[in-house]
Scaffold this active site. Structure first.
Site, short mmCIF file in Angstrom:
data_model
loop_
_atom_site.label_atom_id
_atom_site.label_comp_id
_atom_site.label_asym_id
_atom_site.label_seq_id
_atom_site.Cartn_x
_atom_site.Cartn_y
_atom_site.Cartn_z
N SER A 116 -12.17 -5.31 27.46
CA SER A 116 -11.49 -4.03 27.26
C SER A 116 -10.11 -4.13 27.86
O SER A 116 -9.88 -4.90 28.80
CB SER A 116 -12.28 -2.90 27.94
OG SER A 116 -11.52 -1.72 28.02
N TYR A 129 -16.68 0.13 35.21
CA TYR A 129 -16.49 -0.44 33.88
C TYR A 129 -15.32 -1.42 33.87
O TYR A 129 -15.43 -2.52 33.32
CB TYR A 129 -16.25 0.69 32.88
CG TYR A 129 -16.02 0.24 31.46
CD1 TYR A 129 -17.08 -0.21 30.67
CD2 TYR A 129 -14.75 0.28 30.90
CE1 TYR A 129 -16.86 -0.60 29.35
CE2 TYR A 129 -14.53 -0.11 29.58
CZ TYR A 129 -15.58 -0.54 28.82
OH TYR A 129 -15.37 -0.94 27.51
N ALA A 131 -14.08 -3.11 36.37
CA ALA A 131 -14.43 -4.30 37.14
C ALA A 131 -15.33 -5.23 36.33
O ALA A 131 -15.16 -6.45 36.35
CB ALA A 131 -15.12 -3.89 38.44
N ILE A 162 -10.86 2.64 20.77
CA ILE A 162 -11.52 2.42 19.49
C ILE A 162 -12.39 3.62 19.16
O ILE A 162 -13.11 4.13 20.03
CB ILE A 162 -12.37 1.14 19.50
CG1 ILE A 162 -11.55 -0.05 20.02
CG2 ILE A 162 -12.91 0.84 18.11
CD1 ILE A 162 -10.34 -0.41 19.19
#
Length: 221
Positions: A116, A129, A131, A162
């Site tokens: 991401s 998230y 990390a 997205i």
């Protein structure tokens, strides 16, 4: 995941994909594409081993399973932190470890991890998230160095915002703001990510490895 299955099946590949909970959707995609669906929790070693045991050969592995959670780090339960890492990092590790022996049989293969943009720059209220996705980036770079001589490429896609179910908890005002913050002035689609995966799996990209490919419409540059 569904977009990737459709994309690879459309180019004539025999596709096997793993899913955990959404049985109805998985079976629908399998019926539509001719792919094989296997129910498995990728954070569970035995489940992954059983899933890969039925594969005689493998050319491409796409590690795209991921979960997220919104909240301050100071209020994040330990169980949530552990589950985020179990799926996003341990799952990538287990599937990759199971795939490598199959790649070595042919002395070639492509591993495509999905991280991401938050794994690159971090996101407030998504520390766990961010990390975990940063760990996927680190895994990608290190593994590329380890497997290069074996003919295995390892690359990572870092999506931007997205339009998927993962973002359904965001209100329309927030989504509009994120669109406006994207220089391309639109949200990304699963197809954008799937097309990038196809390129990284193609022989035209066989000298590309250890790279983080940002598919974010310019959200981070």
């Amino acid at each position: 995941g569904a977009a990737a299955v459709r994309a690879f099946a459309a180019r004539g590949d025999q596709v096997t994909f793993l899913y955990e909970k959404n049985h109805e959707a998985a079976q629908a995609v399998a019926k539509e594409t001719g792919a094989t669906a296997i129910c498995a929790d990728i954070s569970d070693h035995a489940a992954v081993a059983a899933a890969f045991a039925g594969l005689r050969e493998l050319d491409v592995l796409v590690n795209n399973a991921g979960i997220c959670h919104y909240g301050l780090l100071s209020q994040t339960p330990e169980a949530v932190w552990d589950r985020i890492f179990a799926v996003n990092v341990r799952g990538t590790y287990l599937c990759t470890q199971a795939a490598i022996p199959l790649f070595l049989q042919k002395h070639r293969g492509a591993i495509i991890n999905v991280s991401s943009m938050w794994g690159q720059v971090g996101a407030s209220c998504e520390v766990h998230y961010s990390a975990a996705k940063a760990a996927v980036i680190g895994l990608t770079k290190a593994l590329a160095k380890e497997t290069g001589l074996s003919g295995i490429t390892v690359n990572c896609i870092a999506p931007g915002v997205i339009d998927t179910d993962m973002n359904k908890n965001l209100d329309s005002e927030t989504m509009e703001y994120l669109k406006e913050e994207t220089p391309m002035n639109r949200l990304g689609t699963p197809h954008d990510i799937a097309r990038t995966a196809l390129f990284l799996a193609d022989e035209r990209s066989d000298f590309i490895t250890g790279q983080i490919i940002g598919v974010n419409g310019g959200f981070i540059i």
